[in-house]
Design a protein around this motif. Structure first.
Motif, PDB file in Angstrom:
ATOM      1  N   GLN A   1     -30.448 -22.464  11.152  1.00 34.70           N
ATOM      2  CA  GLN A   1     -29.333 -21.908  10.377  1.00 34.70           C
ATOM      3  C   GLN A   1     -29.810 -20.852   9.368  1.00 34.70           C
ATOM      4  O   GLN A   1     -29.048 -20.429   8.499  1.00 34.70           O
ATOM      5  N   GLY A   2     -31.069 -20.461   9.480  1.00 36.24           N
ATOM      6  CA  GLY A   2     -31.593 -19.458   8.562  1.00 36.24           C
ATOM      7  C   GLY A   2     -31.997 -20.009   7.213  1.00 36.24           C
ATOM      8  O   GLY A   2     -32.185 -19.240   6.262  1.00 36.24           O
ATOM      9  N   GLU A   3     -32.149 -21.319   7.091  1.00 36.29           N
ATOM     10  CA  GLU A   3     -32.512 -21.943   5.821  1.00 36.29           C
ATOM     11  C   GLU A   3     -33.928 -22.511   5.910  1.00 36.29           C
ATOM     12  O   GLU A   3     -34.392 -22.870   6.984  1.00 36.29           O
ATOM     13  N   ILE A   4     -34.607 -22.566   4.759  1.00 38.14           N
ATOM     14  CA  ILE A   4     -35.946 -23.147   4.732  1.00 38.14           C
ATOM     15  C   ILE A   4     -36.055 -24.119   3.565  1.00 38.14           C
ATOM     16  O   ILE A   4     -35.319 -24.020   2.577  1.00 38.14           O
TER      17      ILE A   4
ATOM     18  N   GLY B   1     -43.924 -14.099   8.083  1.00 41.71           N
ATOM     19  CA  GLY B   1     -42.529 -14.272   8.450  1.00 41.71           C
ATOM     20  C   GLY B   1     -42.227 -15.630   9.049  1.00 41.71           C
ATOM     21  O   GLY B   1     -43.020 -16.576   8.967  1.00 41.71           O
ATOM     22  N   TYR B   2     -41.068 -15.695   9.686  1.00 42.13           N
ATOM     23  CA  TYR B   2     -40.506 -16.988  10.064  1.00 42.13           C
ATOM     24  C   TYR B   2     -41.217 -17.673  11.214  1.00 42.13           C
ATOM     25  O   TYR B   2     -40.974 -18.850  11.475  1.00 42.13           O
ATOM     26  N   GLN B   3     -42.107 -16.993  11.924  1.00 40.23           N
ATOM     27  CA  GLN B   3     -42.836 -17.641  13.004  1.00 40.23           C
ATOM     28  C   GLN B   3     -44.252 -18.035  12.579  1.00 40.23           C
ATOM     29  O   GLN B   3     -45.163 -18.082  13.407  1.00 40.23           O
TER      30      GLN B   3
ATOM     31  N   GLN C   1     -52.906 -25.905  14.023  1.00 38.13           N
ATOM     32  CA  GLN C   1     -52.723 -26.704  15.238  1.00 38.13           C
ATOM     33  C   GLN C   1     -51.685 -26.087  16.187  1.00 38.13           C
ATOM     34  O   GLN C   1     -51.410 -26.638  17.256  1.00 38.13           O
ATOM     35  N   GLY C   2     -51.088 -24.982  15.785  1.00 35.07           N
ATOM     36  CA  GLY C   2     -50.140 -24.290  16.643  1.00 35.07           C
ATOM     37  C   GLY C   2     -48.693 -24.668  16.445  1.00 35.07           C
ATOM     38  O   GLY C   2     -47.832 -24.232  17.207  1.00 35.07           O
ATOM     39  N   HIS C   3     -48.400 -25.465  15.410  1.00 37.99           N
ATOM     40  CA  HIS C   3     -47.019 -25.859  15.149  1.00 37.99           C
ATOM     41  C   HIS C   3     -46.353 -24.838  14.228  1.00 37.99           C
ATOM     42  O   HIS C   3     -46.953 -24.376  13.255  1.00 37.99           O
ATOM     43  N   GLU C   4     -45.109 -24.519  14.520  1.00 39.27           N
ATOM     44  CA  GLU C   4     -44.393 -23.486  13.775  1.00 39.27           C
ATOM     45  C   GLU C   4     -43.719 -24.074  12.536  1.00 39.27           C
ATOM     46  O   GLU C   4     -43.032 -25.090  12.616  1.00 39.27           O
ATOM     47  N   HIS C   5     -43.933 -23.400  11.391  1.00 40.15           N
ATOM     48  CA  HIS C   5     -43.345 -23.821  10.117  1.00 40.15           C
ATOM     49  C   HIS C   5     -42.840 -22.575   9.389  1.00 40.15           C
ATOM     50  O   HIS C   5     -43.637 -21.871   8.752  1.00 40.15           O
ATOM     51  N   PRO C   6     -41.553 -22.271   9.438  1.00 40.80           N
ATOM     52  CA  PRO C   6     -41.075 -21.043   8.804  1.00 40.80           C
ATOM     53  C   PRO C   6     -41.241 -21.002   7.290  1.00 40.80           C
ATOM     54  O   PRO C   6     -41.233 -19.930   6.690  1.00 40.80           O
ATOM     55  N   ASN C   7     -41.429 -22.171   6.663  1.00 44.98           N
ATOM     56  CA  ASN C   7     -41.574 -22.208   5.202  1.00 44.98           C
ATOM     57  C   ASN C   7     -43.028 -22.271   4.737  1.00 44.98           C
ATOM     58  O   ASN C   7     -43.301 -22.260   3.536  1.00 44.98           O
ATOM     59  N   MET C   8     -43.960 -22.317   5.668  1.00 45.49           N
ATOM     60  CA  MET C   8     -45.346 -22.635   5.318  1.00 45.49           C
ATOM     61  C   MET C   8     -45.974 -21.585   4.402  1.00 45.49           C
ATOM     62  O   MET C   8     -46.543 -21.915   3.347  1.00 45.49           O
TER      63      MET C   8
ATOM     64  N   VAL D   1     -50.535 -18.604  -6.051  1.00 45.47           N
ATOM     65  CA  VAL D   1     -50.366 -17.579  -7.073  1.00 45.47           C
ATOM     66  C   VAL D   1     -50.255 -18.255  -8.440  1.00 45.47           C
ATOM     67  O   VAL D   1     -49.671 -19.325  -8.586  1.00 45.47           O
ATOM     68  N   LYS D   2     -50.793 -17.622  -9.444  1.00 43.35           N
ATOM     69  CA  LYS D   2     -50.881 -18.201 -10.778  1.00 43.35           C
ATOM     70  C   LYS D   2     -49.505 -18.381 -11.426  1.00 43.35           C
ATOM     71  O   LYS D   2     -48.497 -17.829 -10.972  1.00 43.35           O
ATOM     72  N   PHE D   3     -49.465 -19.112 -12.512  1.00 42.31           N
ATOM     73  CA  PHE D   3     -48.283 -19.174 -13.359  1.00 42.31           C
ATOM     74  C   PHE D   3     -47.933 -17.748 -13.811  1.00 42.31           C
ATOM     75  O   PHE D   3     -48.818 -16.996 -14.226  1.00 42.31           O
ATOM     76  N   THR D   4     -46.655 -17.396 -13.718  1.00 40.15           N
ATOM     77  CA  THR D   4     -46.097 -16.068 -14.053  1.00 40.15           C
ATOM     78  C   THR D   4     -46.545 -14.982 -13.087  1.00 40.15           C
ATOM     79  O   THR D   4     -46.329 -13.793 -13.347  1.00 40.15           O
ATOM     80  N   GLY D   5     -47.139 -15.353 -11.966  1.00 41.72           N
ATOM     81  CA  GLY D   5     -47.535 -14.363 -10.971  1.00 41.72           C
ATOM     82  C   GLY D   5     -46.348 -13.840 -10.188  1.00 41.72           C
ATOM     83  O   GLY D   5     -45.217 -14.332 -10.302  1.00 41.72           O
ATOM     84  N   THR D   6     -46.605 -12.831  -9.359  1.00 38.63           N
ATOM     85  CA  THR D   6     -45.538 -12.186  -8.591  1.00 38.63           C
ATOM     86  C   THR D   6     -45.875 -12.205  -7.110  1.00 38.63           C
ATOM     87  O   THR D   6     -47.040 -12.110  -6.716  1.00 38.63           O
ATOM     88  N   ILE D   7     -44.829 -12.283  -6.285  1.00 38.12           N
ATOM     89  CA  ILE D   7     -44.965 -12.408  -4.833  1.00 38.12           C
ATOM     90  C   ILE D   7     -44.087 -11.358  -4.154  1.00 38.12           C
ATOM     91  O   ILE D   7     -42.936 -11.163  -4.548  1.00 38.12           O
ATOM     92  N   GLY D   8     -44.630 -10.687  -3.149  1.00 37.08           N
ATOM     93  CA  GLY D   8     -43.857  -9.756  -2.338  1.00 37.08           C
ATOM     94  C   GLY D   8     -43.784 -10.256  -0.904  1.00 37.08           C
ATOM     95  O   GLY D   8     -44.812 -10.619  -0.312  1.00 37.08           O
ATOM     96  N   VAL D   9     -42.584 -10.286  -0.340  1.00 37.95           N
ATOM     97  CA  VAL D   9     -42.375 -10.838   1.006  1.00 37.95           C
ATOM     98  C   VAL D   9     -41.858  -9.735   1.920  1.00 37.95           C
ATOM     99  O   VAL D   9     -40.744  -9.235   1.745  1.00 37.95           O
ATOM    100  N   VAL D  10     -42.668  -9.356   2.909  1.00 39.55           N
ATOM    101  CA  VAL D  10     -42.229  -8.375   3.912  1.00 39.55           C
ATOM    102  C   VAL D  10     -42.256  -8.945   5.329  1.00 39.55           C
ATOM    103  O   VAL D  10     -41.787  -8.293   6.262  1.00 39.55           O
ATOM    104  N   GLY D  11     -42.808 -10.150   5.510  1.00 37.36           N
ATOM    105  CA  GLY D  11     -42.686 -10.805   6.800  1.00 37.36           C
ATOM    106  C   GLY D  11     -41.216 -11.032   7.133  1.00 37.36           C
ATOM    107  O   GLY D  11     -40.405 -11.275   6.240  1.00 37.36           O
ATOM    108  N   VAL D  12     -40.872 -10.931   8.397  1.00 35.90           N
ATOM    109  CA  VAL D  12     -39.468 -10.983   8.810  1.00 35.90           C
ATOM    110  C   VAL D  12     -38.921 -12.409   8.732  1.00 35.90           C
ATOM    111  O   VAL D  12     -39.514 -13.352   9.277  1.00 35.90           O
TER     112      VAL D  12
END
Length: 383
Positions: A303-306, A254-256, A261-268, A277-288
């Motif tokens: 602003q809720g953007e990444i 999720g976003y935290q 090194q302890g730095h926060e990156h919501p997009n990491m 993930v491979k070409f044509t692979g699938t991803i499931g996101v349940v982190g908040v």
């Protein structure tokens, strides 16, 4: 009754609050015997959400029914029940489709869908880190447990959230037998996603984290531990998959998300998944992820953007599914796996506390202290 009350960032206390009670004919009143501290609770505990002071926390709940409303037909006094974190009505358009995390009637906030116990922006409902809990629409929301509930309550309480949510991550990612799967995050939900992928006969389950106790837990079920503090996790995944990438990926942070090194990156983690993930692979996101986070060090995510690597995501032809888990879609079948001895999700539990010790439990869990992988609280005992 005693309850865990939020009084500000990193301030939770055991306090006497008015007893939960039946308020509507469709309500069920549950005496809580087992409840959990969830990683999602930490967003509120740390003051990163608009959770009001004075509210009771706790959305992973199990206990014994002590009273039912006059319109309750199925649930009986004395039943032991596990309660999905989603509060849903059962009759709105979304509930009828099985989308109980997005109930259209239980959240009074205009324009919002979905409600939960003791959770920011998800309705006014009190949480279950308390001696009693009011369950709206009790017939629909209570999962009645079999006669082994007392001896397996640490297993069954995982049906309230983390195991269905981990399962949901693998469903969103479309995990099938024989797939290779990479999971970012070895917290309780990530461990449950790894467990779910294993139960689905994934050929290879890789899990990325840097906390040695959590990675060791993952190895207990045969997952491959990837320590991102040793070398870039994408490189490790590519090496383990002969340069192709994993068939499926799960985001359970999720976003935290933090770098080593302890730095926060919501997009990491999202961008690392695109690369892992491979070409044509699938991803499931349940982190908040949340619509806005004024406390974020990232100007975009305030602003809720990444900054999402959409170009690479598009170029690789990947698909992504995301959102909160519709617990009722899975909890009955997962209950059967526990009852028949095919699954034991309580393997993630590291600590069992009484209600009075819960504030200390929050402090340890929030610091990710060594060995604190999943905390179970027992406000009472099953008869």
């Amino acid at each position: 009754m005693k309850a865990i009350v939020y009084n500000g960032p990193r301030q939770v206390n055991v306090e006497e609050v008015p007893d939960a009670r039946i308020e509507r004919p469709t309500d069920v009143l549950v005496r809580i015997t087992t409840t959990n501290i969830c990683g999602s609770d930490l967003h509120m505990y740390e003051g990163r959400t608009d959770f009001e002071t004075g509210r009771v926390l706790g959305h992973e709940n199990l206990g014994e029914v002590v009273e039912v409303g006059s319109a309750v037909d199925h649930v009986r006094v004395g039943d032991v029940v596990c309660i999905p974190f989603n509060i849903s009505c059962g009759f709105c358009a979304n509930c009828e489709k099985g989308l109980t995390a997005y109930c259209l009637t239980t959240n009074p906030e205009p324009g919002m869908a979905g409600a939960a116990y003791g959770f920011a922006a998800m309705g006014p409902y009190s949480g279950g880190q308390a001696e009693l809990l009011r369950v709206p629409y009790g017939d629909f929301n209570c999962l009645v447990l079999p006669d082994d509930a007392k001896e397996k309550q640490n297993d069954y309480v995982m049906l309230a959230d983390i195991w269905p949510t981990g399962w949901h991550a693998t469903q969103l990612a479309q995990v099938e037998a024989g797939d290779s799967v990479v999971i970012y995050g070895a917290g309780p939900v990530g461990l449950m996603a790894a467990y779910s992928a294993t139960l689905k006969n994934a050929s290879k389950v890789m899990i990325v984290d840097r906390h040695p106790d959590r990675l060791a837990k993952a190895e207990e079920i045969g997952a491959i531990a990837i320590d991102d503090s040793q070398s870039p996790p994408v490189d490790q995944v590519m090496e383990l998959t002969k340069g192709l990438g994993a068939d499926r990926g799960c985001e359970c942070v999720g976003y935290q998300a933090h770098d080593p090194q302890g730095h926060e990156h919501p997009n990491m983690t999202l961008n690392d998944l695109v690369k892992s993930v491979k070409f044509t692979g699938t991803i499931g996101v349940v982190g908040v992820f949340i619509p806005s986070d004024p406390g974020s060090p990232d100007d975009l995510f305030k602003q809720g953007e990444i900054a999402f690597d959409y170009g690479m995501f598009w170029f690789k032809g990947q698909m992504i599914g995301n959102g909160q888990c519709n617990v009722k879609r899975y909890n009955r079948q997962l209950r059967t796996l526990i009852h028949e001895g095919k699954a034991r999700p309580s393997w993630v539990v590291s600590h069992e506390l009484n209600l009075d010790d819960t504030p200390d439990g929050y402090e340890h869990f929030d610091r990710r202290d060594l060995g604190w992988t999943k905390v179970v609280i027992h406000p009472g005992e099953l008869n």
